[in-house]
Design an enzyme around this catalytic site. Sequence first.
Site, PDB file in Angstrom:
ATOM      1  N   GLU A 100       0.919  -1.328   0.003  1.00 39.79           N
ATOM      2  CA  GLU A 100      -0.053   0.120  -0.142  1.00 39.79           C
ATOM      3  C   GLU A 100       0.909   1.196  -0.032  1.00 39.79           C
ATOM      4  OE1 GLU A 100      -3.299   0.211   0.393  1.00 39.79           O
ATOM      5  OE2 GLU A 100      -3.933  -2.038   0.568  1.00 39.79           O
ATOM      6  N   HIS A 143      -3.659   2.490   8.744  1.00 40.89           N
ATOM      7  CA  HIS A 143      -4.715   1.817   8.070  1.00 40.89           C
ATOM      8  C   HIS A 143      -4.780   0.443   8.872  1.00 40.89           C
ATOM      9  CE1 HIS A 143      -7.367  -0.637   5.829  1.00 40.89           C
ATOM     10  NE2 HIS A 143      -6.459  -1.464   5.520  1.00 40.89           N
ATOM     11  N   HIS A 201      -8.238  -2.550  10.908  1.00 38.23           N
ATOM     12  CA  HIS A 201      -9.551  -3.042  10.600  1.00 38.23           C
ATOM     13  C   HIS A 201     -10.326  -3.000  12.080  1.00 38.23           C
ATOM     14  CE1 HIS A 201      -7.169  -5.742   7.396  1.00 38.23           C
ATOM     15  NE2 HIS A 201      -7.383  -4.537   6.956  1.00 38.23           N
ATOM     16  N   HIS A 230     -14.294  -2.848   5.245  1.00 39.40           N
ATOM     17  CA  HIS A 230     -12.821  -3.362   5.027  1.00 39.40           C
ATOM     18  C   HIS A 230     -12.075  -2.688   6.386  1.00 39.40           C
ATOM     19  CE1 HIS A 230      -8.794  -3.027   2.722  1.00 39.40           C
ATOM     20  NE2 HIS A 230      -8.570  -3.330   4.211  1.00 39.40           N
TER      21      HIS A 230
END
Length: 269
Positions: free
Chosen positions: A119, A142, A144, A214
Amino acid sequence: MKSILDNRPALKAEVMKIAEVAGYLWTNGWAERNGGNITVNITDLIDDEIRQMPAISEVKPIGITLPCLKGKYFYCKGTGKRMRDLARWPMDNGSVIRILDDCASYVIIADNPVNPTSELPSHLTVHNHLIEKGSNYKATVHTHPIELVAMSHNREMLGKDVLTKILWSMIPETKAFCPLGLGIIPYTLPGSNELADATLKELDDYDVVLWEKHGVFAQGLDVMDAFDQIDVLSKSAKIYISAKCMGFTPEGMSDEQMAEMSRAFNLPK
Ligand code: 2HA
Ligand code: ZN
């Protein structure tokens, strides 16, 4: 073994903060397997000796040209690496990279040739935009978060600022500590350019955005600031879900109570 962190207390403290947050992501259950990414602009902590350090990888293309990143340095989580491992051994599960003068490629300089996250282009695109805007934000995360991702499975909650309002109204602190709320990005293939573009656009208005079904992507002054904002939103989500589990929809603070918070804390919205 020699490390770039040796005798550099400020750089070491920054990397240890990244490791600390990686541990929180794992213990919160937000970072299964190799899930999630952290990228931090550490250019301010780089000295002349580091600038002279030779590359320990070949020159790697980023895939895009990012004019504001010339000569910048980043700590990046390694591709396929686990947050729970990064928490203990940050320099074995991530690396320091230097962006080259063409603004389109980079080399790894320390400690080990750990390839950065797949990413990387999307994280670096956000950093490029932050510098372009004159922002002093240095970190992107990032992850979850369970409850927030669960809520993104509800179509009604994906309307603009619907979740922001619910989450802010669960506990006064949420609006104070995540004053821009939660942006929403409709489901898009992980790692796609469409997801990167939509994220970049939404981050002009929010510090944390929810990727439908996501996870979240957050930006902040440093990795702890980015984490804290996700954490307060997640706390509110847990309160909402706890109330639902007890069989009722939580009342939430009233519009007047929220407006009073905004006045008292001088909040933007
Ligand atoms: O890098 O979570 O969505 C691991 C991810 C990508
Ligand atoms: Zn993910």
